[in-house]
Write an enzyme that holds these catalytic residues in place. Structure first.
Site, PDB file in Angstrom:
ATOM      1  N   SER A 134       0.832  -1.210   0.000  1.00  0.00           N
ATOM      2  CA  SER A 134       0.000   0.000   0.000  1.00  0.00           C
ATOM      3  C   SER A 134       0.865   1.257   0.000  1.00  0.00           C
ATOM      4  O   SER A 134       0.579   2.209  -0.716  1.00  0.00           O
ATOM      5  CB  SER A 134      -0.888   0.050   1.240  1.00  0.00           C
ATOM      6  N   HIS A 181      -0.171  -1.643  -7.541  1.00  0.00           N
ATOM      7  CA  HIS A 181      -1.054  -1.291  -6.423  1.00  0.00           C
ATOM      8  C   HIS A 181      -2.506  -1.451  -6.838  1.00  0.00           C
ATOM      9  O   HIS A 181      -3.027  -0.652  -7.601  1.00  0.00           O
ATOM     10  CB  HIS A 181      -0.762   0.137  -5.936  1.00  0.00           C
ATOM     11  N   GLU A 235      -2.275   0.565 -10.165  1.00  0.00           N
ATOM     12  CA  GLU A 235      -1.158   1.488 -10.412  1.00  0.00           C
ATOM     13  C   GLU A 235       0.106   0.651 -10.604  1.00  0.00           C
ATOM     14  O   GLU A 235       0.460  -0.141  -9.733  1.00  0.00           O
ATOM     15  CB  GLU A 235      -0.988   2.433  -9.221  1.00  0.00           C
ATOM     16  N   ASN A 240      -3.313   7.169  -3.485  1.00  0.00           N
ATOM     17  CA  ASN A 240      -3.372   7.498  -2.060  1.00  0.00           C
ATOM     18  C   ASN A 240      -2.871   8.907  -1.767  1.00  0.00           C
ATOM     19  O   ASN A 240      -3.267   9.503  -0.767  1.00  0.00           O
ATOM     20  CB  ASN A 240      -2.614   6.455  -1.227  1.00  0.00           C
TER      21      ASN A 240
END
Ligand code: NAD
Length: 303
Positions: free
Chosen positions: A113, A134, A146, A185
């Site tokens: 993550s 990701h 990603e 994120n």
């Protein structure tokens, strides 16, 4: 790319079993391994249940082969993706071991993550084939993956991985620099920082923050990204708004003291029944179900 590259998934938890499911449904032979027997034993049942629930071809689960032996899982694989617990030294050790059992051109991917891909892959002998992928939870409902390169990753490895995920029905994007939070994120937590600050500074309550997002620009976000939106309204208008609003937006480099206080007080959200707001067991179940329903509908609309 070989007709159907052989996939190995390390970790059969929340993300690992879902990633295995996506590749199996796309026709790949998939091996999956986990250090915890219970996670491995239940992986195929969880995949079958998901496939059934989504109305997908349940026979795809027959292409998934669980094995408790790491060497057995990765031997002969064209692509190895790691989704074990979020622990840097665990991931480093695992990839070092994997490298001893795979071909020099087998692509090695981490689904971390937040840990920099560079830190995870730095000890490998052949770093040009190592990268990050990701995924978002649940992997079989959220399309984005990603694909993150390090300074060592070859353009061929990136290209191959993007093609692999696109062919499996995902929406892969290329993240060109290995920065914390990658792209998704960073964007998400830039919004969350201001969301927390609005509550902290008494501008509105937590419920209002969520309502403003869900009933306003959240409605558009799935079809109109922020930069498309800026072009739509005009970059000149966007600049004028930024001149007024940005100086007032939270830009502290660390987490909000308000958030730190919630955690210190044991207000951890759903798991303790209170976070920014109070949550009964029933309210939690309703919200969880709503999210899954929404994602299923979006997937159905896509196809
Ligand atoms: N949960 C999410 O929303 C999400 C989203 C994107 C990325 N990720 C990342 O994906 C990874 C997995 O997350 P998760 O939510 O599936 O966690 P999880 O706890 O559900 O699963 C992790 C699994 O790894 C297994 N494991 C631990 N050590 C192992 C080893 N040495 N060999 C094989 N298996 C081992 C555990 O037994 C467990 O089943 C983490 O790096 C996480 O940060 C999670």
């Amino acid at each position: 790319m070989a007709a159907k590259p052989r996939i190995a998934v390390l970790g059969a938890g929340l993300m690992g079993h879902g990633i295995a499911q996506v590749f199996a449904l796309a026709g790949h032979d998939v091996t999956i391994t986990d250090s915890v027997a219970a996670a491995l034993v239940s992986a195929k049942d969880r995949i079958s249940a998901n496939l059934r629930d989504l109305g997908d071809d349940v026979s795809a689960v027959e292409r998934v082969r669980p094995t408790s032996d790491l060497a057995d899982a990765v031997r002969g694989a064209d692509y190895v993706v790691e989704a074990v617990s979020e622990d840097l030294s665990l991931k480093q050790k695992l990839f070092a071991e994997v490298e001893g059992h795979v071909r020099p051109d087998t692509i090695l991917a981490s689904n971390t993550s937040v840990i920099p891909i560079t830190s995870i892959m730095q000890g490998l002998r052949e770093r040009s084939r190592a990268l990050g992928t990701h995924w978002w939870n649940p992997p079989y409902l959220v399309p984005l993956v990603e694909v993150i390169g390090t300074e060592w990753t070859s353009p061929q490895a990136i290209e191959w991985t993007i093609a692999l995920h696109a062919a499996a029905g995902k929406k892969p994007v290329h993240v060109k620099k290995d920065v914390p939070g990658f792209v998704g994120n960073r964007l998400q937590h830039a919004l969350w920082r201001e969301a927390v600050a609005l509550v902290e500074h008494g501008i509105c309550d937590a419920e209002t923050v969520d309502t403003v997002i869900k009933a306003a620009f959240g409605r558009r976000l799935a079809v109109l990204g922020p930069l498309e939106n800026a072009d739509l309204v005009g970059t000149d208008l966007t600049l004028a708004i930024h001149k007024t609003v940005l100086p007032d937006i939270d830009r502290r480099p660390g987490p909000s003291p308000y958030l730190e206080r919630l955690v210190a007080e044991g207000k951890l959200g759903f798991k303790t029944g209170e976070g920014f707001r109070k949550w009964s067991a029933e309210q939690q179940a309703v919200l969880r179900a709503k999210v899954v329903q929404h994602l299923k509908k979006a997937r159905a609309d896509d196809s």
